[in-house]
Write an enzyme that holds these catalytic residues in place. Structure first.
Site, mmCIF file in Angstrom:
data_model
loop_
_atom_site.group_PDB
_atom_site.id
_atom_site.type_symbol
_atom_site.label_atom_id
_atom_site.label_comp_id
_atom_site.label_asym_id
_atom_site.label_seq_id
_atom_site.Cartn_x
_atom_site.Cartn_y
_atom_site.Cartn_z
ATOM 1 N N LYS A 158 0.847 -1.204 0.000
ATOM 2 C CA LYS A 158 0.000 0.000 0.000
ATOM 3 C C LYS A 158 0.880 1.251 0.000
ATOM 4 C CE LYS A 158 -0.412 -0.207 5.036
ATOM 5 N NZ LYS A 158 -1.278 -0.650 6.143
ATOM 6 N N TYR B 184 18.056 29.040 9.403
ATOM 7 C CA TYR B 184 16.895 29.867 9.756
ATOM 8 C C TYR B 184 16.654 29.897 11.246
ATOM 9 C CZ TYR B 184 15.294 30.139 4.894
ATOM 10 O OH TYR B 184 15.179 30.393 3.564
HETATM 11 C C1 PLP Z 1 -0.569 -1.808 6.666
HETATM 12 C C2 PLP Z 1 -1.175 -3.072 7.073
HETATM 13 C C3 PLP Z 1 -0.365 -4.183 7.350
HETATM 14 C C4 PLP Z 1 1.147 -4.119 7.352
HETATM 15 O O1 PLP Z 1 1.573 -3.554 8.565
HETATM 16 P P1 PLP Z 1 3.122 -3.369 8.917
HETATM 17 O O2 PLP Z 1 3.098 -2.810 10.276
HETATM 18 O O3 PLP Z 1 3.654 -2.394 7.919
HETATM 19 O O4 PLP Z 1 3.752 -4.690 8.801
HETATM 20 C C5 PLP Z 1 -0.985 -5.375 7.653
HETATM 21 N N1 PLP Z 1 -2.330 -5.464 7.695
HETATM 22 C C6 PLP Z 1 -3.135 -4.418 7.449
HETATM 23 C C7 PLP Z 1 -4.607 -4.582 7.528
HETATM 24 C C8 PLP Z 1 -2.582 -3.190 7.132
HETATM 25 O O5 PLP Z 1 -3.386 -2.152 6.888
#
Ligand code: PLP
Length: 364
Positions: free
Chosen positions: A35, A255
């Site tokens: 994702k 800055y």
């Molecule tokens: C993002 C996600 C994962 C992966 O989680 P990590 O902490 O990056 O390993 C697994 N299951 C779901 C439902 C997620 O949304």
């Protein structure tokens, strides 16, 4: 010459990290979670490194299309399921498996004139209170799905809120196990933290869902770092020194004059700023590698530049390699988690924030 900033994606490291998940869960199939454009790495760029996964899990439909366009014919799972009825057509056309977490999604399925039967992952809210049916409502949701001709197969899933921390997963595990006791179907329970830390959850999983660990960040930093989990950086963000300044005791840098030199110093100016995705809130003291040697950020991060302390690195100068996170040419590693921790955030956020303007190279 282009501006010297560069992100490098390390395919061998991604593959190694995937194998690390397999080692933790040899009996389970692996959803490689890609994702958010593969946590900022780029789906197309990571694909070769992660293609030994059993499936890809993501949440944007356009990302699912991109995975199919790469020629992936295996399973693809939509982690938030569909958002509107016409998404179901795409699920049929691209053979996407999808999460069902609410009644509205079941309504959409019931109303859909689908050709192929859908494979759904029915999500339980076992305590995180984000997505899913509560244990009390889970079985009736299952029964409703099971009665639909549009549904071919129902798998069962939940997500842990505290697999990385002290609270742990025991209560959520008990809740899920109890409520699913006599339901058939494959189970999917573990994110990266649960995969690495909780053998009981792994043992109960037909599918694990690692994300962050694939990219080389420890899910439970600073309890463990990436080295402790034997995972490797999937991304290096590097740049170069483009200027130096010799300053006197009491002179300030950047800055707001937030940093003033406690003694005479040599400052290096690095072509990397918050417009590249480097966190603006990173304070003086945030670690940086120059020519593979550790030093630190001083003064405020600006849009296009940061300033670093070269006082102890007399050989460093204009053109010297700077590693913001990942692996330097001499092999030294600066974990993205260390940088994130100094900035009060997580490796997740830094990798996802890599800016569009940064050129990316894929390394075998
Ligand atoms: C993002 C996600 C994962 C992966 O989680 P990590 O902490 O990056 O390993 C697994 N299951 C779901 C439902 C997620 O949304």
């Amino acid at each position: 010459m282009p501006r010297p900033i560069l992100a490098t994606i390390h395919l061998a490291a991604l593959q190694h990290n995937l194998e690390r998940s397999r080692l933790a869960a040899p009996e389970a199939k692996i959803w490689a979670v890609v994702k958010a454009n593969a946590y900022g790495h780029g789906i197309e760029r990571v694909f070769e490194g992660l293609r030994s996964a059993d499936g890809f899990a993501l949440l944007d439909l356009d990302e699912a299309q991109r995975i199919r366009a790469l020629g992936w014919r295996g399973p693809v799972l939509l982690l938030e399921g569909v958002f509107e009825p016409r998404d179901l057509e795409l699920c049929s056309r691209l053979e996407l498996w999808h999460t069902v977490h609410c009644d509205e999604q079941i309504d959409m399925l019931a109303a859909c004139k689908t050709q192929l039967g859908h494979h759904v992952f029915l999500k339980m809210n076992s305590g995180m209170n984000r997505l899913g049916f509560t244990p009390e409502r889970y079985r009736s949701a299952w029964a409703r799905l099971n009665a639909l001709p549009q549904v071919d197969e129902i798998s069962l899933m939940t997500h842990f809120s505290d697999a990385d921390g002290d609270k742990g997963i025991a209560a959520q595990m008990a809740c899920f196990t109890q409520a699913t006791r006599d339901l058939p179907g494959a189970r999917s329970l573990c994110n990266s933290a649960a995969t690495l830390r909780h053998a009981d959850a792994v043992a109960a999983s037909d599918w694990i869902r690692p994300g962050i660990s694939l990219y080389g960040s420890a899910p439970d930093f600073p309890t463990h770092d990436a080295t402790a989990w034997t995972i490797q950086p999937g991304m290096t963000l590097s740049s170069k020194i483009i200027a130096t300044q010799a300053i006197s005791k009491g002179d300030s840098v950047g800055y707001g004059s937030k940093f003033s030199a406690p003694h005479p110093m040599r400052i290096g100016v690095v072509a990397c700023g918050y417009a590249d995705g480097y966190p603006r809130v990173a304070p003086t003291g945030t670690p940086v590698l120059v020519a593979g040697a550790r030093t630190q950020l001083v003064g405020r991060v600006s849009m296009d530049m940061i300033t670093v302390d070269l006082t102890a690195l007399p050989d460093a100068g204009v053109g010297s390699e700077v590693t913001l996170w990942g692996r330097a040419s001499n092999g030294a590693v600066l974990g993205i988690d260390e940088v994130a921790h100094a900035a009060g955030t997580l490796g997740y956020e830094l990798m996802c924030a890599l800016a569009q303007r940064v050129p990316v190279k894929v390394q075998a």
